[in-house]
Design a protein around this motif. Structure first.
Motif, PDB file in Angstrom:
ATOM      1  N   PHE A  26      26.158  18.179  40.276  1.00 12.77           N
ATOM      2  CA  PHE A  26      25.289  19.543  40.593  1.00 12.77           C
ATOM      3  C   PHE A  26      25.875  20.533  39.779  1.00 12.77           C
ATOM      4  N   LEU A  27      27.294  20.671  39.919  1.00  8.63           N
ATOM      5  CA  LEU A  27      27.857  21.836  39.215  1.00  8.63           C
ATOM      6  C   LEU A  27      27.547  21.737  37.649  1.00  8.63           C
ATOM      7  N   THR A  28      27.545  20.343  36.937  1.00 11.23           N
ATOM      8  CA  THR A  28      27.282  20.511  35.545  1.00 11.23           C
ATOM      9  C   THR A  28      25.766  20.914  35.421  1.00 11.23           C
ATOM     10  N   MET A  29      25.011  20.572  36.295  1.00 11.50           N
ATOM     11  CA  MET A  29      23.599  21.152  36.105  1.00 11.50           C
ATOM     12  C   MET A  29      23.431  22.756  36.208  1.00 11.50           C
ATOM     13  N   LEU A  30      24.132  23.355  37.117  1.00  8.72           N
ATOM     14  CA  LEU A  30      24.271  24.684  37.106  1.00  8.72           C
ATOM     15  C   LEU A  30      24.817  25.469  36.082  1.00  8.72           C
ATOM     16  N   ASN A 193      13.738  15.592  50.713  1.00  6.71           N
ATOM     17  CA  ASN A 193      12.615  16.595  50.696  1.00  6.71           C
ATOM     18  C   ASN A 193      12.974  17.492  49.381  1.00  6.71           C
ATOM     19  N   ALA A 194      11.857  18.073  48.793  1.00  6.50           N
ATOM     20  CA  ALA A 194      11.943  19.185  47.617  1.00  6.50           C
ATOM     21  C   ALA A 194      12.556  20.580  48.564  1.00  6.50           C
ATOM     22  N   VAL A 195      13.557  20.922  47.955  1.00  6.45           N
ATOM     23  CA  VAL A 195      13.929  22.265  48.496  1.00  6.45           C
ATOM     24  C   VAL A 195      14.223  23.352  47.485  1.00  6.45           C
ATOM     25  N   ALA A 196      13.836  23.089  46.225  1.00  5.33           N
ATOM     26  CA  ALA A 196      13.779  23.962  45.099  1.00  5.33           C
ATOM     27  C   ALA A 196      12.972  23.615  43.948  1.00  5.33           C
ATOM     28  N   ASP A 197      12.719  24.419  42.951  1.00  4.71           N
ATOM     29  CA  ASP A 197      12.068  23.841  41.902  1.00  4.71           C
ATOM     30  C   ASP A 197      12.546  24.278  40.445  1.00  4.71           C
ATOM     31  N   THR A 198      11.777  24.085  39.593  1.00  4.74           N
ATOM     32  CA  THR A 198      12.458  24.533  38.233  1.00  4.74           C
ATOM     33  C   THR A 198      12.853  25.948  38.045  1.00  4.74           C
ATOM     34  N   GLU A 199      11.881  26.820  38.440  1.00  2.71           N
ATOM     35  CA  GLU A 199      12.013  28.323  38.601  1.00  2.71           C
ATOM     36  C   GLU A 199      13.075  28.713  39.342  1.00  2.71           C
ATOM     37  N   ILE A 200      13.454  28.283  40.471  1.00  2.00           N
ATOM     38  CA  ILE A 200      14.551  28.563  41.206  1.00  2.00           C
ATOM     39  C   ILE A 200      15.723  28.119  40.612  1.00  2.00           C
ATOM     40  N   LEU A 201      15.690  26.915  40.058  1.00  2.19           N
ATOM     41  CA  LEU A 201      17.024  26.344  39.574  1.00  2.19           C
ATOM     42  C   LEU A 201      17.394  27.126  38.168  1.00  2.19           C
ATOM     43  N   SER A 202      16.425  27.654  37.425  1.00  2.00           N
ATOM     44  CA  SER A 202      16.709  28.380  36.285  1.00  2.00           C
ATOM     45  C   SER A 202      17.338  29.665  36.739  1.00  2.00           C
ATOM     46  N   ILE A 204      19.045  30.350  39.191  1.00  2.00           N
ATOM     47  CA  ILE A 204      20.449  30.022  39.989  1.00  2.00           C
ATOM     48  C   ILE A 204      21.401  29.937  38.455  1.00  2.00           C
ATOM     49  N   GLN A 205      21.073  29.295  37.532  1.00  2.00           N
ATOM     50  CA  GLN A 205      21.674  29.071  36.128  1.00  2.00           C
ATOM     51  C   GLN A 205      21.942  30.351  35.624  1.00  2.00           C
ATOM     52  N   ASP A 206      21.034  31.369  35.575  1.00  2.00           N
ATOM     53  CA  ASP A 206      21.338  32.680  35.356  1.00  2.00           C
ATOM     54  C   ASP A 206      22.376  33.362  36.011  1.00  2.00           C
ATOM     55  N   GLN A 207      22.293  33.016  37.399  1.00  2.00           N
ATOM     56  CA  GLN A 207      23.189  33.931  38.064  1.00  2.00           C
ATOM     57  C   GLN A 207      24.657  33.072  38.037  1.00  2.00           C
ATOM     58  N   VAL A 208      24.677  31.837  37.956  1.00  2.00           N
ATOM     59  CA  VAL A 208      26.033  31.242  37.631  1.00  2.00           C
ATOM     60  C   VAL A 208      26.580  31.834  36.397  1.00  2.00           C
ATOM     61  N   ALA A 209      25.748  31.936  35.048  1.00  2.00           N
ATOM     62  CA  ALA A 209      26.234  32.473  33.950  1.00  2.00           C
ATOM     63  C   ALA A 209      26.763  33.970  33.961  1.00  2.00           C
ATOM     64  N   ALA A 210      26.428  34.505  35.024  1.00  2.00           N
ATOM     65  CA  ALA A 210      26.747  35.949  35.261  1.00  2.00           C
ATOM     66  C   ALA A 210      27.996  36.148  36.119  1.00  2.00           C
ATOM     67  N   VAL A 211      28.460  35.061  36.916  1.00  2.00           N
ATOM     68  CA  VAL A 211      29.659  35.013  37.721  1.00  2.00           C
ATOM     69  C   VAL A 211      31.007  35.652  36.462  1.00  2.00           C
ATOM     70  N   TYR A 212      31.811  36.406  37.254  1.00  2.00           N
ATOM     71  CA  TYR A 212      32.490  37.317  36.383  1.00  2.00           C
ATOM     72  C   TYR A 212      33.769  36.312  36.354  1.00  2.00           C
ATOM     73  N   ALA A 213      34.274  36.210  34.991  1.00  2.00           N
ATOM     74  CA  ALA A 213      35.787  35.745  34.993  1.00  2.00           C
ATOM     75  C   ALA A 213      36.605  36.766  34.024  1.00  2.00           C
ATOM     76  N   SER A 214      37.786  36.978  34.685  1.00  2.00           N
ATOM     77  CA  SER A 214      38.820  38.041  34.214  1.00  2.00           C
ATOM     78  C   SER A 214      39.389  37.493  33.201  1.00  2.00           C
ATOM     79  N   ASP A 215      40.161  38.392  32.356  1.00  2.00           N
ATOM     80  CA  ASP A 215      40.899  37.923  31.098  1.00  2.00           C
ATOM     81  C   ASP A 215      42.120  37.101  31.480  1.00  2.00           C
ATOM     82  N   ASP A 216      42.515  37.206  32.722  1.00  2.00           N
ATOM     83  CA  ASP A 216      43.841  36.366  32.994  1.00  2.00           C
ATOM     84  C   ASP A 216      43.167  34.883  33.268  1.00  2.00           C
ATOM     85  N   ILE A 217      41.746  34.799  33.678  1.00  2.00           N
ATOM     86  CA  ILE A 217      41.138  33.550  33.883  1.00  2.00           C
ATOM     87  C   ILE A 217      41.382  32.887  32.412  1.00  2.00           C
TER      88      ILE A 217
END
Length: 309
Positions: A26-30, A193-202, A204-217
């Protein structure tokens, strides 16, 4: 319960006792990546893909790769419509949200290249016309590392295109027993059971891409990958693509844990499975029966993590 917990709960209805592998899939998908499953037949690779497709309402397709599968079977082809006097594109199997490439190592090198190009570019080009792949899009490729008859091993440069490599392995006896109980009267996949769809997954992927990573990371990631390039037991270390994959996967870990920033433990959690398949050992290291996974673990223990406040 957030979307991540809901999806993982549904997938666990069909896959018993493999929570860590389900989570990393799931992490790879996100993270917007692709997954390589190296494992024996019959351990649940197809069930895993179908379970995710049902929980997320993804358009799912599976292709059994053999030496006679052509690149056009994957990418599609154009045909001439005599009535209209035009050529029309006939979609290939790759036009979907979740594509299971079963026994990819049995395909010809040309067919493998066609699939991996689509993975890299997010599109296919047929007769000079580009056709974008739907979003979200993920490939789960499976290969049996124990049977080499009639196989075409993936080149190192193509292995590098998979964000993560995982192994399911045989279930523990108690988990296999539970699986038999669940299959006694029904197919566990039917209970998902279906708990999400392609719109929701897309989204979430945008939210994941926006997660902050510092220069130290970022510096920590670079120190880890640089250590693989200078390791005496390795003749090929991790590429810059591996560094990018580590950052993307770490963001996904942070999101699942409810944070909008990355911490070192996020990287440590996915480091081995994200990097090991990209490494090539020296012949001496192979003779000494060392593994890429062991080397990755030793690097994790050796390279100090930054202190994130």
């Amino acid at each position: 319960m957030n979307y991540a917990e809901q999806v993982l709960t549904e997938v666990r209805r069909a896959i018993v006792g493999k929570d860590d592998m389900i989570l990393k899939t799931f992490l790879t998908m996100l993270a917007g990546g692709h997954l390589l499953l190296e494992d024996k037949p019959g351990v649940g690779k197809t069930t895993l893909a179908v379970a995710f497709s049902r929980a997320l309402q993804l358009n799912y397709k599976r292709m059994q790769f053999t030496p006679d599968v052509m690149p056009t079977d994957v990418t599609g082809f154009t045909v001439y419509n005599k009535n209209r006097g035009t050529t029309e594109y006939q979609e290939g199997a790759i036009i979907c949200n979740l594509f299971l490439a079963d026994e990819l190592n049995r395909a010809s090198s040309r067919t493998q290249a066609a699939l991996l190009e689509a993975m890299e570019e997010g599109q296919v080009t047929v007769d000079g016309v580009t056709h974008p792949l739907p979003r979200p899009f993920m490939v789960i490729a499976a290969q049996n590392p124990y049977g080499s008859s009639g196989t075409q091993l993936l080149p190192d440069s193509q292995m590098d295109r998979f964000m993560m490599r995982l192994t399911m392995g045989y279930p523990a006896p108690e988990n296999e027993l539970e699986l038999l109980r669940r299959k006694q009267n029904a197919n566990p996949l039917d209970a998902i059971n279906a708990v999400a769809d392609t719109e929701i997954l897309s989204l979430i992927q945008d939210q994941v891409a926006a997660v902050y990573a510092s220069d130290d990371i970022f510096k920590y990631i670079v120190r880890l990958t640089t250590a693989t390039r200078n390791h005496p037991d390795l003749r090929q270390g991790a590429s810059p693509r591996a560094s990018v994959a580590l950052a993307s996967m770490a963001r996904a870990v942070a999101w699942v844990q409810g944070r909008d920033y990355v911490i070192p433990s996020d990287i440590q959690f996915i480091f081995v499975d994200t990097v090991a398949h990209r490494l090539l050992l020296t012949r001496q290291a192979e003779q000494d029966q060392k593994t890429a996974q062991d080397i990755c673990l030793s690097i994790l223990h050796k390279i100090p993590a930054p202190k994130i406040k």
